[in-house]
Write a protein that holds these residues in place. Structure first.
Motif, PDB file in Angstrom:
ATOM      1  N   LYS A  82     -25.959  24.416   6.870  1.00 45.47           N
ATOM      2  CA  LYS A  82     -27.068  24.674   6.492  1.00 45.47           C
ATOM      3  C   LYS A  82     -27.577  25.340   4.227  1.00 45.47           C
ATOM      4  O   LYS A  82     -28.423  25.252   4.898  1.00 45.47           O
ATOM      5  CB  LYS A  82     -27.803  26.155   7.192  1.00 45.47           C
ATOM      6  N   ARG A  84     -25.609  24.613   2.169  1.00 42.64           N
ATOM      7  CA  ARG A  84     -25.740  22.831   1.833  1.00 42.64           C
ATOM      8  C   ARG A  84     -24.207  22.255   0.572  1.00 42.64           C
ATOM      9  O   ARG A  84     -24.805  22.180  -0.602  1.00 42.64           O
ATOM     10  CB  ARG A  84     -27.173  22.184   0.656  1.00 42.64           C
ATOM     11  N   ARG A 115     -30.383  11.416   5.446  1.00 42.16           N
ATOM     12  CA  ARG A 115     -30.832  13.138   5.924  1.00 42.16           C
ATOM     13  C   ARG A 115     -29.468  13.699   4.624  1.00 42.16           C
ATOM     14  O   ARG A 115     -29.971  15.053   4.024  1.00 42.16           O
ATOM     15  CB  ARG A 115     -29.712  13.380   7.155  1.00 42.16           C
ATOM     16  N   LYS A 118     -31.727  14.286   1.468  1.00 45.65           N
ATOM     17  CA  LYS A 118     -33.479  15.073   1.448  1.00 45.65           C
ATOM     18  C   LYS A 118     -32.714  16.842   1.387  1.00 45.65           C
ATOM     19  O   LYS A 118     -33.161  17.201   0.717  1.00 45.65           O
ATOM     20  CB  LYS A 118     -33.452  14.335   3.068  1.00 45.65           C
ATOM     21  N   ARG A 119     -31.851  16.539   1.598  1.00 48.29           N
ATOM     22  CA  ARG A 119     -31.402  18.018   1.625  1.00 48.29           C
ATOM     23  C   ARG A 119     -30.891  18.860   0.199  1.00 48.29           C
ATOM     24  O   ARG A 119     -31.200  19.684  -0.562  1.00 48.29           O
ATOM     25  CB  ARG A 119     -30.296  18.534   3.198  1.00 48.29           C
ATOM     26  N   PRO A 122     -33.805  17.718  -2.476  1.00 46.18           N
ATOM     27  CA  PRO A 122     -35.294  17.649  -1.714  1.00 46.18           C
ATOM     28  C   PRO A 122     -36.872  17.235  -2.344  1.00 46.18           C
ATOM     29  O   PRO A 122     -37.933  16.504  -2.201  1.00 46.18           O
ATOM     30  CB  PRO A 122     -35.942  19.464  -0.969  1.00 46.18           C
TER      31      PRO A 122
END
Length: 125
Positions: A82, A84, A115, A118-119, A122
């Motif tokens: 969560k 990163r 995915r 994107k994390r 962003p």
């Protein structure tokens, strides 16, 4: 895998024993045992650190042979990391040093890449 090794992995509070088992037995591990150990790793690795490490390690050893396991570990890492802290390491390790130049193509063709990207980035989408 001995019962003692299995118990050690099951009783772990993190994914390290499962990762160590994979690394120490890579030359002899069969598909079924790898599946069991991977499942246990994912159950005990709450922040994705060992999922990332195992995915990177298996990719280095033989990316095509371990493709299904790598995919599973990457998905697990994405779900668990969560903050990163670890998943960014997968970008270059799995998709190559030129992943940034190929990002748009990879985003449309690889859900795991999309995915993670994107994390981690962003503001670039």
């Amino acid at each position: 895998m001995t019962n003692e090794e299995m118990q050690r992995i099951k009783n772990a509070t993190d994914g390290l024993p499962a990762y160590e088992y994979i690394a120490n037995n890579i030359d002899t591990i069969d598909t079924d045992t790898l599946g069991v150990v991977t499942d246990l790793l994912m159950q005990t690795d709450l922040n994705g650190q060992f999922c990332v490490s195992a995915a990177r390690y298996l990719s280095t050893i033989d990316a095509s042979r371990f493709a299904d396991t790598i995919d599973k570990l990457v998905k697990g890492a994405i779900d668990r990391d969560k903050e990163r802290r670890y998943i960014g390491d997968l970008l270059e390790s799995l998709w190559g040093k030129d992943y940034a130049e190929r990002a748009q193509s990879l985003i449309s063709s690889d859900d795991n890449f999309r995915r993670i990207y994107k994390r981690v980035f962003p503001d670039r989408l």
